[in-house]
Design an enzyme around this catalytic site. Structure first.
Site, mmCIF file in Angstrom:
data_model
loop_
_atom_site.group_PDB
_atom_site.id
_atom_site.type_symbol
_atom_site.label_atom_id
_atom_site.label_comp_id
_atom_site.label_asym_id
_atom_site.label_seq_id
_atom_site.Cartn_x
_atom_site.Cartn_y
_atom_site.Cartn_z
ATOM 1 C CG ASN A 194 0.854 1.439 4.775
ATOM 2 O OD1 ASN A 194 0.486 2.091 5.749
ATOM 3 N ND2 ASN A 194 0.530 1.790 3.530
ATOM 4 C CB SER A 242 0.260 4.067 -4.436
ATOM 5 O OG SER A 242 -1.018 3.814 -3.886
ATOM 6 N NE ARG A 243 -4.369 6.013 -2.899
ATOM 7 C CZ ARG A 243 -5.687 5.802 -2.867
ATOM 8 N NH1 ARG A 243 -6.523 6.773 -3.135
ATOM 9 N NH2 ARG A 243 -6.163 4.606 -2.556
ATOM 10 C CG ASN A 301 -6.033 -7.569 -3.711
ATOM 11 O OD1 ASN A 301 -5.814 -7.495 -2.504
ATOM 12 N ND2 ASN A 301 -7.240 -7.453 -4.220
ATOM 13 C CB ALA A 333 -11.932 -7.313 14.539
ATOM 14 C CE1 TYR A 382 -8.122 -0.002 9.212
ATOM 15 C CE2 TYR A 382 -8.214 1.348 11.208
ATOM 16 C CZ TYR A 382 -7.583 0.997 10.033
ATOM 17 O OH TYR A 382 -6.413 1.624 9.658
ATOM 18 N N GLY A 399 0.832 -1.205 0.000
ATOM 19 C CA GLY A 399 0.000 0.000 0.000
ATOM 20 C C GLY A 399 0.859 1.244 0.000
#
Length: 243
Positions: free
Chosen positions: A89, A10-11, A60, A156, A154, A8
């Site tokens: 991340n 990219s942003r 993914n 959990a 989230y 993750g």
């Protein structure tokens, strides 16, 4: 070639981590992204502008076969390369009250944060153990430490990441591999863009949202040799929010 993989990347927080590691380390930066190739390319430009090298690895994290095939294909192209650092991340939120939560919103959030951690780390950890050095840093959340209403899914997922961090750290510590979690509070990013910052600031003793850069600085320290006796820790970076 020694490498750091950021899922993750990219942003948001992931991007800030990629750029900071490019500045602070000699690692070749592997920027993982799922769908936003343009954003990932921009992150790569920033990594190169910081004077370092990097490349994009799209997959993914929820798809274990895709994770394996992409990482194996990369390894075949770079037989001498070694991934020494994993920053888990990648994560998504699908907020809503538990009583009305669709099963998909539960599963998608768990799949990304928790199964994503498993798919990436499990595939790479054996080589790390053979190499007798590594850094695994899991991006958790204040939600996983104290729980946040409207984010049972989230909380959990991130709470499980906290527990997994503590367990795995004990398994691999003898091989000079540290496993730590960073638990951000409210950080300015795409993920928090829809939140009412003015209202939420009242809950934060520091009276402001954090910056992605501040999280990246902490991660960079945990990647460095300076942190080699810190493992199994959950470092809160939240402006003083405690339950």
């Amino acid at each position: 070639m020694k490498c750091a993989l950021i899922t993750g990347g990219s942003r948001g927080i992931g991007k800030a981590i990629c750029i900071q590691l490019a500045k602070d380390t000699d690692y070749h930066i592997l920027i993982n992204y799922n769908s936003n190739e343009d954003a990932a390319k921009n992150t790569l430009k920033d990594v190169e502008a910081a004077g370092n090298t990097g490349e994009l690895i799209p997959f993914n994290v929820t798809d274990s076969e895709q994770v394996k095939s992409q990482l194996d294909a990369w390894q075949e192209k770079n037989p001498e390369a070694l991934i020494e650092v994993i920053i888990n991340n990648a994560g998504i939120t699908k907020d809503g009250l538990f009583m009305w939560m669709p099963k998909e919103d539960w599963q998608n959030v768990i799949n990304t944060s928790l199964n994503g951690f498993f798919n990436v780390t499990n595939h790479l950890i054996q080589k790390m153990l053979r190499n007798r050095f590594g850094r695994v840093i899991n991006i958790a959340s204040v939600s996983g430490v104290k729980g946040t209403p409207g984010q049972t899914n989230y909380s959990a997922a991130k709470g499980a990441i906290v527990a997994a961090t503590k367990a795995l750290s004990q398994e691999v510590a003898k091989r000079n591999i540290t496993v730590n979690a960073v638990a951000p509070g409210f950080i300015k990013s795409d993920m928090t863009a829809d939140l009412d910052e003015k209202e939420l600031k009242k809950l934060i003793p520091a009276n402001r949202f954090g910056e992605a850069q501040e999280v990246a600085d902490l991660v960079s320290f945990l990647v460095s040799k300076k942190s080699s006796y810190i493992t199994g820790e959950v470092v809160n970076i939240n402006g003083g929010i405690y339950s």
